[in-house]
Design an enzyme around this catalytic site. Structure first.
Site, PDB file in Angstrom:
ATOM      1  N   GLU A  73      -4.211  -0.059  -3.453  1.00 34.43           N
ATOM      2  CA  GLU A  73      -3.555   0.399  -4.685  1.00 34.43           C
ATOM      3  C   GLU A  73      -4.519   0.909  -5.750  1.00 34.43           C
ATOM      4  O   GLU A  73      -4.459   0.488  -6.913  1.00 34.43           O
ATOM      5  CB  GLU A  73      -2.671  -0.725  -5.254  1.00 34.43           C
ATOM      6  CG  GLU A  73      -1.591  -1.170  -4.288  1.00 34.43           C
ATOM      7  CD  GLU A  73      -0.666  -2.244  -4.851  1.00 34.43           C
ATOM      8  OE1 GLU A  73      -0.928  -2.749  -5.954  1.00 34.43           O
ATOM      9  OE2 GLU A  73       0.325  -2.580  -4.175  1.00 34.43           O
ATOM     10  N   ASN A  82      -4.870   1.311   1.560  1.00 36.95           N
ATOM     11  CA  ASN A  82      -3.461   0.904   1.566  1.00 36.95           C
ATOM     12  C   ASN A  82      -2.842   1.154   0.189  1.00 36.95           C
ATOM     13  O   ASN A  82      -3.442   0.810  -0.841  1.00 36.95           O
ATOM     14  CB  ASN A  82      -3.419  -0.605   1.896  1.00 36.95           C
ATOM     15  CG  ASN A  82      -2.045  -1.123   2.263  1.00 36.95           C
ATOM     16  OD1 ASN A  82      -1.391  -0.586   3.153  1.00 36.95           O
ATOM     17  ND2 ASN A  82      -1.615  -2.186   1.590  1.00 36.95           N
ATOM     18  N   HIS A 105       7.494   0.128   0.480  1.00 37.47           N
ATOM     19  CA  HIS A 105       8.474  -0.618  -0.318  1.00 37.47           C
ATOM     20  C   HIS A 105       9.528   0.388  -0.792  1.00 37.47           C
ATOM     21  O   HIS A 105       9.379   1.005  -1.846  1.00 37.47           O
ATOM     22  CB  HIS A 105       7.787  -1.342  -1.479  1.00 37.47           C
ATOM     23  CG  HIS A 105       6.821  -2.391  -1.014  1.00 37.47           C
ATOM     24  ND1 HIS A 105       7.230  -3.509  -0.317  1.00 37.47           N
ATOM     25  CD2 HIS A 105       5.469  -2.470  -1.103  1.00 37.47           C
ATOM     26  CE1 HIS A 105       6.168  -4.252  -0.019  1.00 37.47           C
ATOM     27  NE2 HIS A 105       5.092  -3.636  -0.478  1.00 37.47           N
ATOM     28  N   GLU A 141       3.868  -2.604   4.849  1.00 36.94           N
ATOM     29  CA  GLU A 141       4.600  -3.612   4.041  1.00 36.94           C
ATOM     30  C   GLU A 141       6.061  -3.204   3.902  1.00 36.94           C
ATOM     31  O   GLU A 141       6.659  -3.357   2.829  1.00 36.94           O
ATOM     32  CB  GLU A 141       3.966  -3.744   2.645  1.00 36.94           C
ATOM     33  CG  GLU A 141       2.485  -4.049   2.673  1.00 36.94           C
ATOM     34  CD  GLU A 141       1.877  -4.291   1.293  1.00 36.94           C
ATOM     35  OE1 GLU A 141       2.621  -4.444   0.310  1.00 36.94           O
ATOM     36  OE2 GLU A 141       0.638  -4.332   1.208  1.00 36.94           O
ATOM     37  N   ASP A 179       9.804  -2.752   3.429  1.00 36.55           N
ATOM     38  CA  ASP A 179      11.081  -3.400   3.113  1.00 36.55           C
ATOM     39  C   ASP A 179      11.928  -2.343   2.417  1.00 36.55           C
ATOM     40  O   ASP A 179      11.405  -1.408   1.823  1.00 36.55           O
ATOM     41  CB  ASP A 179      10.945  -4.697   2.286  1.00 36.55           C
ATOM     42  CG  ASP A 179      10.039  -4.617   1.078  1.00 36.55           C
ATOM     43  OD1 ASP A 179       9.863  -3.516   0.507  1.00 36.55           O
ATOM     44  OD2 ASP A 179       9.503  -5.669   0.667  1.00 36.55           O
TER      45      ASP A 179
END
Ligand code: XIL
Length: 317
Positions: A131, A172, A208, A238, A240
């Site tokens: 990030e 990432n 996400h 990650e 979702d």
């Protein structure tokens, strides 16, 4: 048969899940997590982060990370290791330490070397930098960027490459799943590391996402190819897909379609090595705590019942 078995049959390395140490006292949870037919890979959600691993200077604690690494080994699961250099969950001795350039570089190098050496041989991937970007693709104003400048990124990758030559080294980030300024920024980071002569093996797209805003698998795959054309592999790290809660049955159907789109995108891009969901049950999802009123983001509900997304993922491989 299962989510990871199908991923492997499609030529991928894994389908996996994040997990977190507190949940591992829930034996019903651990039973499902440990089924390597569904989860061929796990990621520690918190216990390899800087605040867990090095809470005070040169004082390392790998106990939590070891628990997850040992569970993976016991279950015959691959391990994604997460994460070395990140502005968040960073102890205040680093963020507020007012170190000069050379000192912060040596602190960062020591953290990377000690941590990677401890887990050496166990990590398929390491998220070396997490990030580093703002939404417009410029660099985030972290202590690392403020003190060291953009060079902190290639320096971190160089030290990581030396510490564990066998782990694949990843950048990432989130909101890089669709083409745009932030994805372009992440591509700039890949090129920056390469221009320093460093090794970056992959880009992790966190994933996400929001029900109904995922878009087509063709668009997602096109974006993956913008990364792979730079000579790196990619993974959804990650995933979702959240909605407003309580979720309607039509939202759960759309969610199934959206999960399938992400799987199809990864399937069609040879350099997409796998997909990790950010835990597998809504019971332990991080979403409701960070996005109030949203949740129901994972393929299993809070009672460990499979939602429509499960079969959609299975069949999309
Ligand atoms: C989250 C964890 O799941 C939470 O338990 C924790 O409180 C905050 O961090 N991007 C990342 C992950 O790279 O490390 C974050 O994990 C979710 C967003």
């Amino acid at each position: 048969n299962g989510l990871s078995a199908r991923a492997k049959a499609a030529g991928k390395l894994y389908f996996g899940s994040a997990t977190d140490n507190p949940e591992l006292s829930d034996s019903a949870y651990v039973n499902i997590l440990s089924n390597s037919e569904d989860f061929g890979q796990i990621t520690p959600g918190n216990s390899m982060k800087w605040d867990s691993v090095e809470p005070s200077r040169d004082n390392f604690n790998f106990a939590g990370g070891d628990v997850v690494a040992n569970l993976a080994a016991q279950n015959g699961q691959l391990l994604r290791c997460h994460t070395l250099v990140w502005h968040s969950q960073l102890p205040s001795w680093v963020s507020d330490g007012n170190f000069d350039n050379a000192t912060l570089i040596s602190i960062m190098e020591n953290h990377i070397t000690q941590t990677m050496t401890h887990f050496k041989g166990k990590c398929l991937h390491w998220d070396v930098v997490n990030e580093a970007l703002n939404e417009d693709g410029t660099y985030r104003d972290s202590v690392f960027y403020r003190t060291i400048g953009e060079a902190y990124i290639p320096i971190a990758f160089k030290v990581a490459a030396a510490a564990d030559p066998d782990a694949k080294l990843y950048y990432n980030d989130y909101n890089i799943e669709h083409a745009g300024a932030k994805a372009t920024g992440a591509q700039r980071i890949v090129k920056l590391i390469q221009s320093y002569g460093g090794r970056i093996d992959g880009v992790g797209l966190q994933g996400h996402l929001i029900v109904g805003s995922v878009g087509s698998s063709a668009a997602l795959a096109g974006n993956l190819n913008d990364f792979t054309s730079l000579g790196v592999e990619v993974a959804y790290t990650e995933l979702d897909i959240r909605t407003t809660t309580p979720a309607s049955s039509s939202a759960l159907q759309q969610q199934a379609t959206d999960y399938a789109s992400v799987v199809s995108a990864c399937k069609t891009v040879p350099e997409c090595v796998g997909i990790t969901i950010w835990d597998w049950t809504d019971k332990y999802s991080w979403i409701p705590s960070v996005f109030p009123g949203e949740g129901a983001a994972l393929p299993w509900d809070e009672n460990y019942q499979k939602k429509p997304a499960y079969n959609a993922i299975l069949n999309a491989w």
